[in-house]
Structure formats: structure tokens, C-alpha cells
Design an enzyme around this catalytic site. Structure first.
Site, PDB file in Angstrom:
ATOM      1  N   HIS A   1     -61.730  28.426 -23.346  1.00 52.23           N
ATOM      2  CA  HIS A   1     -61.700  27.346 -24.318  1.00 52.23           C
ATOM      3  C   HIS A   1     -61.502  27.947 -25.710  1.00 52.23           C
ATOM      4  CE1 HIS A   1     -63.273  23.721 -21.937  1.00 52.23           C
ATOM      5  NE2 HIS A   1     -63.040  24.682 -21.058  1.00 52.23           N
TER       6      HIS A   1
ATOM      7  N   CYS B   1     -66.076  20.041 -23.159  1.00 52.46           N
ATOM      8  CA  CYS B   1     -67.201  20.037 -22.224  1.00 52.46           C
ATOM      9  C   CYS B   1     -68.271  19.089 -22.745  1.00 52.46           C
ATOM     10  CB  CYS B   1     -67.783  21.442 -22.069  1.00 52.46           C
ATOM     11  SG  CYS B   1     -69.231  21.487 -20.980  1.00 52.46           S
TER      12      CYS B   1
ATOM     13  N   HIS C   1     -60.461  31.405 -17.552  1.00 51.40           N
ATOM     14  CA  HIS C   1     -60.438  30.009 -17.996  1.00 51.40           C
ATOM     15  C   HIS C   1     -61.097  29.979 -19.375  1.00 51.40           C
ATOM     16  CE1 HIS C   1     -60.951  25.530 -16.940  1.00 51.40           C
ATOM     17  NE2 HIS C   1     -61.512  25.667 -18.134  1.00 51.40           N
TER      18      HIS C   1
ATOM     19  N   ASN D   1     -59.480  23.188 -23.730  1.00 54.20           N
ATOM     20  CA  ASN D   1     -58.986  24.391 -23.075  1.00 54.20           C
ATOM     21  C   ASN D   1     -57.844  24.980 -23.888  1.00 54.20           C
ATOM     22  OD1 ASN D   1     -60.289  24.258 -20.190  1.00 54.20           O
ATOM     23  ND2 ASN D   1     -59.553  22.193 -20.595  1.00 54.20           N
TER      24      ASN D   1
ATOM     25  N   ARG E   1     -57.034  16.966 -14.872  1.00 52.31           N
ATOM     26  CA  ARG E   1     -58.423  16.818 -14.452  1.00 52.31           C
ATOM     27  C   ARG E   1     -59.387  17.241 -15.569  1.00 52.31           C
ATOM     28  NH1 ARG E   1     -63.271  19.489 -14.087  1.00 52.31           N
ATOM     29  NH2 ARG E   1     -62.155  21.393 -13.491  1.00 52.31           N
ATOM     30  N   ASP E   2     -59.475  18.517 -15.824  1.00 58.53           N
ATOM     31  CA  ASP E   2     -60.416  19.033 -16.815  1.00 58.53           C
ATOM     32  C   ASP E   2     -60.086  18.519 -18.210  1.00 58.53           C
ATOM     33  OD1 ASP E   2     -62.572  20.530 -17.691  1.00 58.53           O
ATOM     34  OD2 ASP E   2     -61.419  22.350 -17.975  1.00 58.53           O
TER      35      ASP E   2
END
Length: 299
Positions: A209, A240, A207, A249, A15-16
Site C-alpha cells: 500500500h 483498509c 502486496h 494499493n 476485489r480489494d
């Protein structure tokens, strides 16, 4: 504080990770990725997002992906559902857990979802009510917890306020996201110290990056603060679109290598995980973003 004996990794790559890719990615390739991650031993995989394809074209086939994946017992297959329509679509697709997101920065909230932080939180009320009605678990995300591309530094107290609101409205877990990857280990420890005073630490996740190469250090800092859940992305996929220069990530392979070296149990097979990352990297036509995968290939 001693390190945890077990850590749960939340795999956000499908997803991300994939949502920011410029090239189209087929449903079949997404299904293959999710199934490979399941086989590697991931217990939580964020499969897709139920948002308008106008805004996130790569997530257009999420319902089809959910219909075709081989669901393994004990594995949670989650999805992002930022509004009630998205929640209803996720429910129809057989999703058992959804995620919602808010920002710790007012400027980022306005630029990202065109509303204030308080307005974004208010929008979640009908989702939480529907989730309770249908027995669906809800996970919360807070973005820009260690810095904002528009405001700069973000106070930990502001993050704590947003995280507390998400937890109070029913999110069983709140993931704190360093969206632009500017955080350092010291700032990360301070963040969890402040937020952990208002939300139980066993209800928090990290979470990170890797824009500034600090993601693994920040994961370790989180471990030192008693955090036992971390989001990561296979092959370091992601970024992002609202944060200039924000890289992917932290790679799941790299986090797992760290955890293995610390003797922390995850139940994940590193070699299978590397294989899954190499496969999706071939689909995307570029090398894996995982340092561990690169080192293994070079060796």
C-alpha cells in the site's frame, strides 16, 4: 541478485480495491472493469469476494459478476473465500482459484476477524480439504507484514511463521501485505530475506500500500530479492477499513511503468491499462490514483 526477466501482476482492484468504496457499484460496472483488465493483458484478476454482504456490501454481487464476465483463455479469475461457506459459493459460481487470509499481528487478527492467528489458520483446514477435493488452487495472504495499526512494528520472524503455515497447509503462493503502507525498502528486503528462508521465494508475492509513498520503492526492493509476483490495484483503488489512514494499493499502472523501464516482461499493455483505470475512476467520480495516469493526462 539479478532482476527477474518476467513478473506476474495479480490485479486486486475489482476485489480489494472496490470493497472499501462507500458508493454502490453496479454489477455491470464491475463486469466492464474485469473485461477491460483482461483485454489489457492481465493474467490474474481477483474478481470478487464470497463473504457475507452484511460485512462487505460491495462484494454482494460477486456471483453475478463471475456469471457475466468474458473469460479469456490463460487468465485466472480468482476470488476471496475466507470460510467454507464462501468457498462453496465460489465453487458454485465457477471460480477456479480462491484466496484465504491471515494476519501477522495478533491484535489485527482479533480486530479484523475476531480470532487469534492460530484460530484463523485452523479455520482454513476445511477449505483446503474441499479445495483439494475439487481441484481448486488456493492462494494465501498475510496482512500487516511491515507494521500494524495496533501493535506497531511486526517482526519478520512472525511473518515467516504465518507464511510457512499457509504454505504447509497447501497455499501454492503466499502474498505478503504491507496493509498500512509503512514499510520501507530496507525493511522489505529484510522481510523477504527472513520469510524466504522458510518459504521458497518463487512461492512468495508482494502486496504494498502507498500510504507513505513507499510502495514503488518496496516493489523494487522485492525485485532485488528475487520476487516475481506482485499484487496491485488499477487506479490505486483500495485501502483498509481496519487501518486508520491506510491509502490504496499501489497502482497497477505505476508498477507496470516501473517494470517496463527495467525491461521486465509482463505481457500487459500500459495504454489499455490506463484506459481501464480512467473508466472505473469516472464511475467513481474522482481522478485515477495512478501517478502514471495523471502524468499522461496532464501531458
Amino acid at each position: 541478485m539479478s532482476l527477474p526477466s518476467h513478473v506476474r501482476l495479480v490485479e486486486v482492484g475489482p476485489r480489494d480495491g472496490l470493497q472499501n468504496e462507500a458508493q454502490p457499484i453496479s454489477v455491470a460496472d464491475k463486469v466492464q472493469l474485469v473485461d477491460a483488465l483482461s483485454e489489457a493483458g492481465l493474467s490474474y484478476i481477483e474478481v470478487g469476494s464470497f463473504v457475507s454482504p452484511k460485512w462487505v456490501p460491495q462484494m454482494a454481487g460477486s456471483a453475478e459478476v463471475f456469471a457475466q464476465i468474458q473469460r479469456k483463455p490463460g487468465v485466472t479469475y480468482g476470488a476471496l473465500a475466507p470460510n467454507l461457506r464462501g468457498f462453496e459459493d465460489a465453487l458454485a459460481a465457477g471460480v477456479k482459484e480462491v484466496a484465504v487470509f491471515a494476519a501477522a499481528s495478533e491484535a489485527f487478527s482479533q480486530r479484523n476477524i475476531n480470532c487469534s492467528i492460530s484460530e484463523s489458520l485452523a479455520r482454513f483446514a476445511p477449505i483446503m480439504a474441499a479445495a483439494r477435493q475439487h481441484g481448486i488452487s488456493v492462494r494465501g495472504y498475510v496482512s500487516c507484514v511491515l507494521g500494524c495499526p495496533y501493535e506497531g512494528a511486526v517482526a519478520p520472524e512472525q511473518v515467516a511463521t504465518v507464511a510457512r503455515e499457509l504454505y504447509a497447509m497447501g497455499c501454492y503462493e503466499v502474498s505478503l501485505g504491507d496493509t498500512i503502507g509503512t514499510g520501507t525498502a530496507g525493511a522489505t528486503r529484510r522481510l523477504f530475506e527472513v520469510v524466504g528462508a522458510q518459504v521458497p521465494r518463487d512461492k512468495l508475492a508482494g502486496h504494498f500500500h502507498d500510504t507513505y509513498g513507499q510502495a514503488i520503492a518496496n516493489v523494487y526492493a522485492g525485485l532485488l530479492e528475487g520476487i516475481q509476483v506482485f499484487d496491485s490495484s488499477i487506479a490505486g483503488l483500495g485501502g483498509c477499513p481496519y487501518a486508520k489512514g491506510a491509502s490504496g494499493n499501489v497502482a497497477t499502472e505505476d508498477v507496470l511503468y516501473l517494470l517496463n523501464g527495467l525491461g521486465i516482461d509482463t505481457g500487459i499493455d500500459l495504454e489499455r491499462l490506463i484506459g481501464a483505470g480512467q473508466q472505473i475512476s469516472r464511475v467513481l467520480g474522482r481522478p485515477s490514483g495512478s501517478r502514471v495516469a495523471k502524468a499522461r493526462s496532464a501531458g
